[in-house]
Design a protein around this motif. Structure first.
Motif, PDB file in Angstrom:
ATOM      1  N   UNK A  41       0.813  -1.214   0.000  1.00 57.16           N
ATOM      2  CA  UNK A  41       0.000   0.000   0.000  1.00 57.16           C
ATOM      3  C   UNK A  41       0.845   1.262   0.000  1.00 57.16           C
ATOM      4  N   UNK A  42       1.967   1.221   0.696  1.00 54.01           N
ATOM      5  CA  UNK A  42       2.858   2.373   0.724  1.00 54.01           C
ATOM      6  C   UNK A  42       3.408   2.671  -0.673  1.00 54.01           C
ATOM      7  N   UNK A  43       3.814   1.628  -1.399  1.00 52.16           N
ATOM      8  CA  UNK A  43       4.335   1.838  -2.743  1.00 52.16           C
ATOM      9  C   UNK A  43       3.229   2.250  -3.718  1.00 52.16           C
ATOM     10  N   UNK A  44       2.018   1.747  -3.516  1.00 51.98           N
ATOM     11  CA  UNK A  44       0.905   2.166  -4.368  1.00 51.98           C
ATOM     12  C   UNK A  44       0.661   3.663  -4.226  1.00 51.98           C
ATOM     13  N   UNK A  45       0.695   4.164  -3.000  1.00 49.97           N
ATOM     14  CA  UNK A  45       0.494   5.587  -2.778  1.00 49.97           C
ATOM     15  C   UNK A  45       1.666   6.405  -3.308  1.00 49.97           C
ATOM     16  N   UNK A  46       2.887   5.934  -3.082  1.00 48.01           N
ATOM     17  CA  UNK A  46       4.051   6.692  -3.521  1.00 48.01           C
ATOM     18  C   UNK A  46       4.129   6.780  -5.043  1.00 48.01           C
ATOM     19  N   UNK A  47       3.808   5.696  -5.729  1.00 48.16           N
ATOM     20  CA  UNK A  47       3.915   5.657  -7.182  1.00 48.16           C
ATOM     21  C   UNK A  47       2.647   6.134  -7.876  1.00 48.16           C
ATOM     22  N   UNK A  48       1.617   6.468  -7.112  1.00 51.17           N
ATOM     23  CA  UNK A  48       0.354   6.944  -7.679  1.00 51.17           C
ATOM     24  C   UNK A  48      -0.178   5.970  -8.731  1.00 51.17           C
ATOM     25  N   UNK A  49      -0.193   4.698  -8.383  1.00 49.75           N
ATOM     26  CA  UNK A  49      -0.717   3.713  -9.317  1.00 49.75           C
ATOM     27  C   UNK A  49      -2.200   3.939  -9.572  1.00 49.75           C
ATOM     28  N   UNK A  50      -2.932   4.376  -8.574  1.00 48.69           N
ATOM     29  CA  UNK A  50      -4.330   4.768  -8.740  1.00 48.69           C
ATOM     30  C   UNK A  50      -4.726   5.591  -7.533  1.00 48.69           C
ATOM     31  N   UNK A  51      -5.859   6.260  -7.660  1.00 50.61           N
ATOM     32  CA  UNK A  51      -6.376   7.098  -6.580  1.00 50.61           C
ATOM     33  C   UNK A  51      -7.892   7.027  -6.540  1.00 50.61           C
ATOM     34  N   UNK A  52      -8.476   7.720  -5.600  1.00 54.05           N
ATOM     35  CA  UNK A  52      -9.938   7.719  -5.441  1.00 54.05           C
ATOM     36  C   UNK A  52     -10.580   8.301  -6.697  1.00 54.05           C
ATOM     37  N   UNK A  53     -11.559   7.582  -7.236  1.00 55.28           N
ATOM     38  CA  UNK A  53     -12.244   8.013  -8.445  1.00 55.28           C
ATOM     39  C   UNK A  53     -11.743   7.362  -9.713  1.00 55.28           C
ATOM     40  N   UNK A  54     -10.591   6.699  -9.670  1.00 54.12           N
ATOM     41  CA  UNK A  54     -10.056   6.024 -10.854  1.00 54.12           C
ATOM     42  C   UNK A  54     -10.809   4.725 -11.113  1.00 54.12           C
ATOM     43  N   UNK A  55     -10.888   4.352 -12.390  1.00 55.88           N
ATOM     44  CA  UNK A  55     -11.442   3.067 -12.787  1.00 55.88           C
ATOM     45  C   UNK A  55     -10.270   2.127 -13.012  1.00 55.88           C
ATOM     46  N   UNK A  56     -10.193   1.057 -12.216  1.00 52.06           N
ATOM     47  CA  UNK A  56      -9.021   0.184 -12.272  1.00 52.06           C
ATOM     48  C   UNK A  56      -9.453  -1.270 -12.420  1.00 52.06           C
ATOM     49  N   UNK A  57      -8.526  -2.053 -12.959  1.00 48.75           N
ATOM     50  CA  UNK A  57      -8.686  -3.496 -13.098  1.00 48.75           C
ATOM     51  C   UNK A  57      -7.609  -4.148 -12.248  1.00 48.75           C
ATOM     52  N   UNK A  58      -8.013  -4.799 -11.157  1.00 46.14           N
ATOM     53  CA  UNK A  58      -7.076  -5.443 -10.240  1.00 46.14           C
ATOM     54  C   UNK A  58      -7.125  -6.964 -10.348  1.00 46.14           C
ATOM     55  N   UNK A  59      -7.594  -7.453 -11.478  1.00 38.42           N
ATOM     56  CA  UNK A  59      -7.726  -8.896 -11.644  1.00 38.42           C
ATOM     57  C   UNK A  59      -9.191  -9.275 -11.618  1.00 38.42           C
ATOM     58  N   UNK A  60      -9.607  -9.951 -10.564  1.00 37.59           N
ATOM     59  CA  UNK A  60     -11.023 -10.311 -10.443  1.00 37.59           C
ATOM     60  C   UNK A  60     -11.877  -9.099 -10.098  1.00 37.59           C
ATOM     61  N   UNK A  61     -11.307  -8.127  -9.428  1.00 33.91           N
ATOM     62  CA  UNK A  61     -12.059  -6.941  -9.018  1.00 33.91           C
ATOM     63  C   UNK A  61     -11.819  -5.819 -10.019  1.00 33.91           C
ATOM     64  N   UNK A  62     -12.901  -5.298 -10.593  1.00 30.88           N
ATOM     65  CA  UNK A  62     -12.852  -4.187 -11.541  1.00 30.88           C
ATOM     66  C   UNK A  62     -13.895  -3.177 -11.109  1.00 30.88           C
ATOM     67  N   UNK A  63     -13.517  -1.909 -11.018  1.00 28.76           N
ATOM     68  CA  UNK A  63     -14.484  -0.897 -10.644  1.00 28.76           C
ATOM     69  C   UNK A  63     -13.833   0.422 -10.309  1.00 28.76           C
ATOM     70  N   UNK A  64     -14.613   1.296  -9.691  1.00 33.21           N
ATOM     71  CA  UNK A  64     -14.153   2.631  -9.314  1.00 33.21           C
ATOM     72  C   UNK A  64     -13.585   2.606  -7.899  1.00 33.21           C
ATOM     73  N   UNK A  65     -12.427   3.220  -7.739  1.00 38.65           N
ATOM     74  CA  UNK A  65     -11.763   3.232  -6.434  1.00 38.65           C
ATOM     75  C   UNK A  65     -12.512   4.190  -5.510  1.00 38.65           C
ATOM     76  N   UNK A  66     -12.952   3.677  -4.377  1.00 39.84           N
ATOM     77  CA  UNK A  66     -13.634   4.497  -3.387  1.00 39.84           C
ATOM     78  C   UNK A  66     -12.742   4.849  -2.200  1.00 39.84           C
ATOM     79  N   UNK A  67     -11.754   4.007  -1.920  1.00 38.37           N
ATOM     80  CA  UNK A  67     -10.873   4.257  -0.778  1.00 38.37           C
ATOM     81  C   UNK A  67      -9.538   3.555  -1.005  1.00 38.37           C
ATOM     82  N   UNK A  68      -8.464   4.270  -0.707  1.00 34.92           N
ATOM     83  CA  UNK A  68      -7.118   3.694  -0.779  1.00 34.92           C
ATOM     84  C   UNK A  68      -6.497   3.844   0.601  1.00 34.92           C
TER      85      UNK A  68
END
Length: 341
Positions: free
Chosen positions: A176-203
């Motif tokens: 989680x620390x590296x996800x935040x540092x690298x800005x891989x995604x943020x709140x409101x982004x539409x992401x594909x994490x494998x089985x889970x696909x949708x809009x990010x509500x909380x990081x």
């Protein structure tokens, strides 16, 4: 005389311990070897002053560590407008202002980066402060005369046991620390994490919360995320495949599709979302029932799905007007007659 010289250190050790403080030793010398007075000075003045000094130094170091972490993390996470502009130009965007917007809009989008910087600074600063206070605690315990060997051994055993039991938790937090540092995604982004696909509500530092298109809320541990497909960063692409019949004129079909797309992109409701003009890629596939023609339009993040739906509708109307058939499944049936006897 030799016996006296040998006895004085022994008496001093009895009064002030093996490692006497400066105040205890001074009181012992001034009071002509008064053990009781030296012990009182050691326990009620020397040691409390040392403990107080350790606490003050630990508090100052904790504050300095938090500030130092914030100064290092903030420039790393946040970017200014000129850096973003040059980055988009290197990626082939001719007019980065379409994505960056005005100064006010850019500052609004930069608020997410500032939030990430604050979160990371808080976590890393707190970690550094906890480490400093743990060291200070051990120093205070040692100052009070408690043996640190058994305590450290017990703490080491407990740490190993806790580490084995909390491996997944540590993995989630580090990821989680590296996800935040690298800005891989943020709140409101539409992401594909494998089985889970949708809009990010909380990081958070441990988990990411997504809401799928059907309303399902996914809680994904950050340590379980092996790949991230972000559909909402910088720009998106509206990709449209159109099938035409084999007897259709492909040049006319491509011109008709391209003209319909250009007309839609020029409308005021869509012009602000278009980053580049529609690009006709040509024939993509020769299928069993028709020929697939592909076209792409680079657009602002998150607008590609609505744009694709509208493009398909306009292209269907344009092809109907041009007399170009959109194929349907076609089959040839061979009926074999049974021989008569």
């Amino acid at each position: 005389d030799a016996a006296v010289l040998t006895t004085v250190p022994d008496v001093l050790d009895d009064a002030c311990g093996d490692d006497p403080g400066w105040l205890c030793e001074w009181v012992f010398d001034v009071s002509d070897g008064n053990e009781r007075l030296a012990q009182v000075a050691d326990w009620f003045v020397d040691r409390p002053l040392t403990v107080l000094l350790i606490v003050i130094v630990a508090w100052l170091l904790g504050r300095l560590a938090r500030r130092a972490v914030a100064k290092v993390v903030t420039p790393f996470v946040t970017r200014d407008r000129m850096v973003e502009r040059s980055r988009l130009q290197r990626l082939g965007i001719e007019n980065p202002s379409l994505l960056l917007g005005s100064e006010e809009e850019f500052r609004e989008r930069a608020a997410r980066a500032e939030g990430r910087a604050k979160s990371l600074s808080s976590v890393l600063g707190s970690t550094a402060a906890v480490a400093i206070w743990i060291i200070a605690l051990f120093m205070i315990v040692g100052e009070l005369g408690i043996q640190l060997g058994p305590l450290l051994a017990s703490a080491g055993i407990a740490g190993v046991a806790l580490g084995f039991g909390a491996q997944s938790l540590v993995k989630d937090c580090i990821s989680g620390m590296f996800i935040l540092m690298e800005d891989q995604y943020g709140i409101g982004d539409i992401v594909d994490l494998g089985e889970a696909i949708g809009e990010v509500e909380e990081v958070a530092l441990r988990t990411t919360v997504l809401r799928g298109l059907d309303g399902t809320v996914w809680h994904v541990p950050n340590g379980e995320i092996t790949r991230v497909g972000n559909k909402s960063q910088l720009w998106s692409v509206a990709l449209v495949d159109v099938d035409v019949a084999y007897d259709a004129d492909l040049d006319v079909a491509e011109r008709t599709i391209h003209a319909a797309a250009e007309a839609l992109c020029a409308e005021p409701d869509w012009a602000d979302d278009i980053v580049e003009d529609p690009i006709m890629l040509g024939v993509e596939h020769l299928g069993a029932d028709g020929i697939t023609i592909r076209m792409v339009v680079k657009c602002s993040p998150g607008s590609q799905w609505a744009l694709q739906r509208q493009l398909r509708q306009r292209i269907k109307v344009a092809l109907d007007g041009a007399g170009i058939e959109i194929p349907f499944p076609q089959r040839t049936l061979w009926i074999r007659e049974q021989p008569t006897e």
